[in-house]
Design an enzyme around this catalytic site. Sequence first.
Site, PDB file in Angstrom:
ATOM      1  N   CYS A  49       0.850  -1.196   0.000  1.00 41.86           N
ATOM      2  CA  CYS A  49       0.000   0.000   0.000  1.00 41.86           C
ATOM      3  C   CYS A  49       0.882   1.240   0.000  1.00 41.86           C
ATOM      4  O   CYS A  49       1.870   1.300   0.738  1.00 41.86           O
ATOM      5  CB  CYS A  49      -0.905  -0.021   1.224  1.00 41.86           C
ATOM      6  SG  CYS A  49      -1.938   1.436   1.401  1.00 41.86           S
ATOM      7  N   HIS A 108      -9.044  -3.795  -3.277  1.00 45.36           N
ATOM      8  CA  HIS A 108      -8.113  -3.091  -2.381  1.00 45.36           C
ATOM      9  C   HIS A 108      -8.503  -1.614  -2.269  1.00 45.36           C
ATOM     10  O   HIS A 108      -8.580  -1.063  -1.163  1.00 45.36           O
ATOM     11  CB  HIS A 108      -6.687  -3.236  -2.930  1.00 45.36           C
ATOM     12  CG  HIS A 108      -5.636  -2.553  -2.132  1.00 45.36           C
ATOM     13  ND1 HIS A 108      -4.702  -3.230  -1.376  1.00 45.36           N
ATOM     14  CD2 HIS A 108      -5.342  -1.226  -1.965  1.00 45.36           C
ATOM     15  CE1 HIS A 108      -3.898  -2.363  -0.786  1.00 45.36           C
ATOM     16  NE2 HIS A 108      -4.260  -1.135  -1.133  1.00 45.36           N
ATOM     17  N   GLU A 109      -8.767  -0.971  -3.414  1.00 45.84           N
ATOM     18  CA  GLU A 109      -9.097   0.459  -3.401  1.00 45.84           C
ATOM     19  C   GLU A 109     -10.475   0.713  -2.786  1.00 45.84           C
ATOM     20  O   GLU A 109     -10.668   1.694  -2.060  1.00 45.84           O
ATOM     21  CB  GLU A 109      -9.003   1.048  -4.806  1.00 45.84           C
ATOM     22  CG  GLU A 109      -7.626   0.947  -5.450  1.00 45.84           C
ATOM     23  CD  GLU A 109      -6.492   1.501  -4.594  1.00 45.84           C
ATOM     24  OE1 GLU A 109      -6.717   2.457  -3.815  1.00 45.84           O
ATOM     25  OE2 GLU A 109      -5.370   0.975  -4.682  1.00 45.84           O
ATOM     26  N   HIS A 113     -10.178   0.697   0.893  1.00 45.24           N
ATOM     27  CA  HIS A 113      -9.682   1.978   1.402  1.00 45.24           C
ATOM     28  C   HIS A 113     -10.834   2.928   1.693  1.00 45.24           C
ATOM     29  O   HIS A 113     -10.877   3.588   2.733  1.00 45.24           O
ATOM     30  CB  HIS A 113      -8.740   2.642   0.393  1.00 45.24           C
ATOM     31  CG  HIS A 113      -7.305   2.319   0.604  1.00 45.24           C
ATOM     32  ND1 HIS A 113      -6.654   2.528   1.807  1.00 45.24           N
ATOM     33  CD2 HIS A 113      -6.369   1.813  -0.235  1.00 45.24           C
ATOM     34  CE1 HIS A 113      -5.391   2.153   1.691  1.00 45.24           C
ATOM     35  NE2 HIS A 113      -5.196   1.715   0.467  1.00 45.24           N
TER      36      HIS A 113
END
Length: 194
Positions: free
Chosen positions: A92, A134-135, A138
């Site tokens: 990250c 993953h994004e 976030h």
Amino acid sequence: MPLEIVNYPHPTLRFPSRPIKRVDKELRMMAAEMIELMYCHEGVGLAANQVALPLRMFVLNPTGKQGEGEEMVVINPVIQRPKGREPDREGCLSVPGVFGDVIRAKQIQFSGYDLQGTPLNFTCEGFFARVLQHETDHLDGTMFFDRMPEGARKEIDPLLEEFEFEFRSRQAGGTIPSDQSIIKEQAEWLNRYA
């Protein structure tokens, strides 16, 4: 003021981002700046809260190379119908140098909007699906290491503690705003776009 990537444990990284209700010239410029930052830091994706914007937007290019692959700006993403499970190594840009294996869905149904308001709706798998997951994580305030098995997470805990110590030391020294100032700034962004 130019955008910059914030490091863990910056409060915005844990703030569940709010849906964007309007797109203007400034938001488009911030998306373009995020793409430049992503390439500059050799990433394949960058979420708005990684640049201290509490908005549901991220940029990505799975190749990580400017001029290759496809750049995307995604607003208000939604992931549905995950299928299968697949482990792979992740890192990250907000915790540089820290990596770990994360199990994610092999295939997902993805939807959202681009900057022009055009709906995005597709099924994808493999690395592209991993980057999208993953994004989107976030934007929900979830870091990749939150999804690591407990034993593997314990191995990187000393590295995360170093990030925490560095961040709090810089706050105490005045080079990073206090958590209260950061939260106030988040509210201003939300009043404009969410």
